[in-house]
Design a protein around this motif. Sequence first.
Motif, PDB file in Angstrom:
ATOM      1  N   ALA A  44       0.832  -1.206   0.000  1.00 21.74           N
ATOM      2  CA  ALA A  44       0.000   0.000   0.000  1.00 21.74           C
ATOM      3  C   ALA A  44       0.864   1.253   0.000  1.00 21.74           C
ATOM      4  CB  ALA A  44      -0.925  -0.006   1.218  1.00 21.74           C
ATOM      5  N   TYR A  45       1.963   1.237   0.757  1.00 23.86           N
ATOM      6  CA  TYR A  45       2.841   2.408   0.826  1.00 23.86           C
ATOM      7  C   TYR A  45       3.522   2.670  -0.511  1.00 23.86           C
ATOM      8  CZ  TYR A  45       2.574   1.203   5.837  1.00 23.86           C
ATOM      9  OH  TYR A  45       2.162   0.865   7.092  1.00 23.86           O
ATOM     10  N   GLU A  46       3.711   1.640  -1.298  1.00 23.33           N
ATOM     11  CA  GLU A  46       4.305   1.818  -2.631  1.00 23.33           C
ATOM     12  C   GLU A  46       3.361   2.610  -3.535  1.00 23.33           C
ATOM     13  OE1 GLU A  46       7.332   0.999  -3.948  1.00 23.33           O
ATOM     14  OE2 GLU A  46       7.899   0.487  -1.891  1.00 23.33           O
ATOM     15  N   LEU A  47       2.066   2.449  -3.315  1.00 22.20           N
ATOM     16  CA  LEU A  47       1.064   3.118  -4.147  1.00 22.20           C
ATOM     17  C   LEU A  47       0.628   4.470  -3.599  1.00 22.20           C
ATOM     18  CD1 LEU A  47      -1.206   0.026  -4.881  1.00 22.20           C
ATOM     19  CD2 LEU A  47       0.455   1.093  -6.435  1.00 22.20           C
ATOM     20  N   HIS A  48       0.681   4.619  -2.266  1.00 22.74           N
ATOM     21  CA  HIS A  48       0.161   5.825  -1.620  1.00 22.74           C
ATOM     22  C   HIS A  48       1.122   6.269  -0.526  1.00 22.74           C
ATOM     23  CE1 HIS A  48      -3.646   4.813  -3.543  1.00 22.74           C
ATOM     24  NE2 HIS A  48      -3.478   3.592  -3.076  1.00 22.74           N
TER      25      HIS A  48
END
Length: 135
Positions: A44-48
């Motif tokens: 998720a952190y990679e996307l947001h």
Amino acid sequence: MIVHDNPPHIRRIDTRRADAFGFEITGHITAPDIENMFGLLEAAYELHDKIDLLVLVRDFEGFDWSAALKKSTFSGKAHALKHVRRYAVVGGPGWMGPAMGFFKPFLSMEMRHFALGQEAEAWDWLDAGRPVAEA
């Protein structure tokens, strides 16, 4: 069909917002459960850069201390501090709300504890609507 004797105790909850994530925790939490959850959060952190997170705790039976004290668990928690904007916990043992209240002044994220019957209010607080399964 494969029958699993040990199903995961942390399950992802699909949400209506791309940057809102949810997890349901049940039973006794093990190291693989924690590693799976942090793996999903890392994706998720990679996307947001910033996300909102809801954790729904039902029938909690504790966790393996060895899992909680692993270096990767501390690393995952530290990394989450950089990326979580709002963090809602619904349910859990009686100490959960006071523990969150104790740590709240030391963290940059907004945190709030909700009683088990207040799941809808927690989703509203995150402004994430309801989980996809509740369509």
